[in-house]
Design a protein around this motif. Structure first.
Motif, mmCIF file in Angstrom:
data_model
loop_
_atom_site.group_PDB
_atom_site.id
_atom_site.type_symbol
_atom_site.label_atom_id
_atom_site.label_comp_id
_atom_site.label_asym_id
_atom_site.label_seq_id
_atom_site.Cartn_x
_atom_site.Cartn_y
_atom_site.Cartn_z
ATOM 1 N N VAL A 56 14.375 12.249 2.829
ATOM 2 C CA VAL A 56 14.540 10.977 2.125
ATOM 3 C C VAL A 56 13.728 9.890 2.814
ATOM 4 N N LEU A 57 13.777 9.855 4.124
ATOM 5 C CA LEU A 57 13.014 8.869 4.883
ATOM 6 C C LEU A 57 11.513 9.036 4.655
ATOM 7 N N LEU A 58 11.044 10.263 4.628
ATOM 8 C CA LEU A 58 9.626 10.521 4.398
ATOM 9 C C LEU A 58 9.198 10.029 3.015
ATOM 10 N N ARG A 59 10.001 10.348 1.987
ATOM 11 C CA ARG A 59 9.672 9.887 0.630
ATOM 12 C C ARG A 59 9.688 8.366 0.555
ATOM 13 N N THR A 60 10.657 7.749 1.207
ATOM 14 C CA THR A 60 10.748 6.287 1.213
ATOM 15 C C THR A 60 9.542 5.675 1.911
ATOM 16 N N ARG A 61 9.139 6.253 3.009
ATOM 17 C CA ARG A 61 7.971 5.756 3.737
ATOM 18 C C ARG A 61 6.710 5.871 2.881
ATOM 19 N N GLU A 62 6.561 6.987 2.161
ATOM 20 C CA GLU A 62 5.403 7.162 1.289
ATOM 21 C C GLU A 62 5.384 6.116 0.186
ATOM 22 N N LYS A 63 6.557 5.857 -0.425
ATOM 23 C CA LYS A 63 6.643 4.835 -1.472
ATOM 24 C C LYS A 63 6.324 3.455 -0.911
ATOM 25 N N LEU A 64 6.812 3.165 0.270
ATOM 26 C CA LEU A 64 6.542 1.881 0.905
ATOM 27 C C LEU A 64 5.044 1.702 1.148
ATOM 28 N N GLU A 65 4.380 2.743 1.625
ATOM 29 C CA GLU A 65 2.942 2.668 1.870
ATOM 30 C C GLU A 65 2.173 2.421 0.577
ATOM 31 N N LEU A 66 2.600 3.081 -0.523
ATOM 32 C CA LEU A 66 1.953 2.850 -1.812
ATOM 33 C C LEU A 66 2.151 1.414 -2.279
ATOM 34 N N LEU A 67 3.362 0.901 -2.130
ATOM 35 C CA LEU A 67 3.636 -0.483 -2.528
ATOM 36 C C LEU A 67 2.829 -1.471 -1.699
ATOM 37 N N GLU A 68 2.734 -1.215 -0.386
ATOM 38 C CA GLU A 68 1.942 -2.095 0.474
ATOM 39 C C GLU A 68 0.476 -2.087 0.039
ATOM 40 N N LYS A 69 -0.027 -0.931 -0.331
ATOM 41 C CA LYS A 69 -1.416 -0.821 -0.780
ATOM 42 C C LYS A 69 -1.620 -1.590 -2.086
ATOM 43 N N LYS A 70 -0.675 -1.443 -3.021
ATOM 44 C CA LYS A 70 -0.784 -2.156 -4.305
ATOM 45 C C LYS A 70 -0.732 -3.669 -4.090
ATOM 46 N N ILE A 71 0.143 -4.110 -3.211
ATOM 47 C CA ILE A 71 0.245 -5.546 -2.920
ATOM 48 C C ILE A 71 -1.056 -6.058 -2.325
ATOM 49 N N ALA A 72 -1.633 -5.308 -1.412
ATOM 50 C CA ALA A 72 -2.897 -5.709 -0.804
ATOM 51 C C ALA A 72 -3.995 -5.796 -1.864
ATOM 52 N N GLU A 73 -4.028 -4.829 -2.774
ATOM 53 C CA GLU A 73 -5.019 -4.855 -3.849
ATOM 54 C C GLU A 73 -4.819 -6.067 -4.751
ATOM 55 N N LEU A 74 -3.563 -6.363 -5.107
ATOM 56 C CA LEU A 74 -3.277 -7.523 -5.957
ATOM 57 C C LEU A 74 -3.651 -8.825 -5.260
ATOM 58 N N GLU A 75 -3.364 -8.916 -3.985
ATOM 59 C CA GLU A 75 -3.715 -10.122 -3.231
ATOM 60 C C GLU A 75 -5.229 -10.289 -3.163
ATOM 61 N N THR A 76 -5.938 -9.196 -2.962
ATOM 62 C CA THR A 76 -7.401 -9.246 -2.912
ATOM 63 C C THR A 76 -7.958 -9.674 -4.271
ATOM 64 N N ALA A 77 -7.422 -9.101 -5.335
ATOM 65 C CA ALA A 77 -7.878 -9.444 -6.682
ATOM 66 C C ALA A 77 -7.576 -10.904 -7.004
ATOM 67 N N GLN A 78 -6.461 -11.403 -6.551
ATOM 68 C CA GLN A 78 -6.078 -12.792 -6.820
ATOM 69 C C GLN A 78 -6.960 -13.761 -6.038
ATOM 70 N N GLN A 79 -7.362 -13.376 -4.845
ATOM 71 C CA GLN A 79 -8.178 -14.253 -4.007
ATOM 72 C C GLN A 79 -9.655 -14.211 -4.391
ATOM 73 N N ALA A 80 -10.061 -13.179 -5.085
ATOM 74 C CA ALA A 80 -11.473 -13.073 -5.507
ATOM 75 C C ALA A 80 -11.776 -14.190 -6.496
ATOM 76 N N PRO A 81 -12.935 -14.826 -6.362
ATOM 77 C CA PRO A 81 -13.267 -15.917 -7.293
ATOM 78 C C PRO A 81 -13.380 -15.393 -8.726
ATOM 79 N N GLN A 82 -12.838 -16.154 -9.623
ATOM 80 C CA GLN A 82 -12.879 -15.789 -11.028
ATOM 81 C C GLN A 82 -14.275 -16.052 -11.567
ATOM 82 N N GLN A 83 -14.884 -15.059 -12.158
ATOM 83 C CA GLN A 83 -16.216 -15.234 -12.740
ATOM 84 C C GLN A 83 -16.058 -15.584 -14.210
ATOM 85 N N PRO A 84 -16.789 -16.618 -14.644
ATOM 86 C CA PRO A 84 -16.694 -16.972 -16.070
ATOM 87 C C PRO A 84 -17.276 -15.871 -16.946
ATOM 88 N N GLU A 85 -16.661 -15.681 -18.068
ATOM 89 C CA GLU A 85 -17.122 -14.630 -18.970
ATOM 90 C C GLU A 85 -18.132 -15.136 -19.948
#
Length: 85
Positions: A56-85
């Motif tokens: 259970v701990l191993l599965r929880t740790r894996e899920k936590l790592e995935l969530l941390e990665k997704k959060i980092a990706e979202l933060e990076t995408a949010q901080q990237a300058p918006q390019q006009p279309e």
């Protein structure tokens, strides 16, 4: 703490053994009962329960790592300058 529990367990067993005469047919069961009583005080878990909790701990740790990665990706995408279309 472990030493204290070990001493108490040893004392409990010693008391039971010294109280039992060699002709007593219940000697084995009384010593076993004393051991079981002492071991119950140690708050031990079975190997199966330990392995299940570890899985259970191993599965929880894996899920936590995935969530941390997704959060980092979202933060990076949010901080990237918006390019006009």
């Amino acid at each position: 703490m472990f030493d204290q529990i070990a001493k108490q367990l040893f004392n409990d067993i010693s008391d039971k053994v010294s109280a039992i005469s060699s002709s007593d047919s219940n000697a084995s069961s009384q010593v076993r009962a004393a051991l079981e009583s002492g071991l119950r005080k140690l708050n031990l878990v079975t190997r199966e329960e330990f392995d299940a909790q570890q899985a259970v701990l191993l599965r929880t740790r894996e899920k936590l790592e995935l969530l941390e990665k997704k959060i980092a990706e979202l933060e990076t995408a949010q901080q990237a300058p918006q390019q006009p279309e």
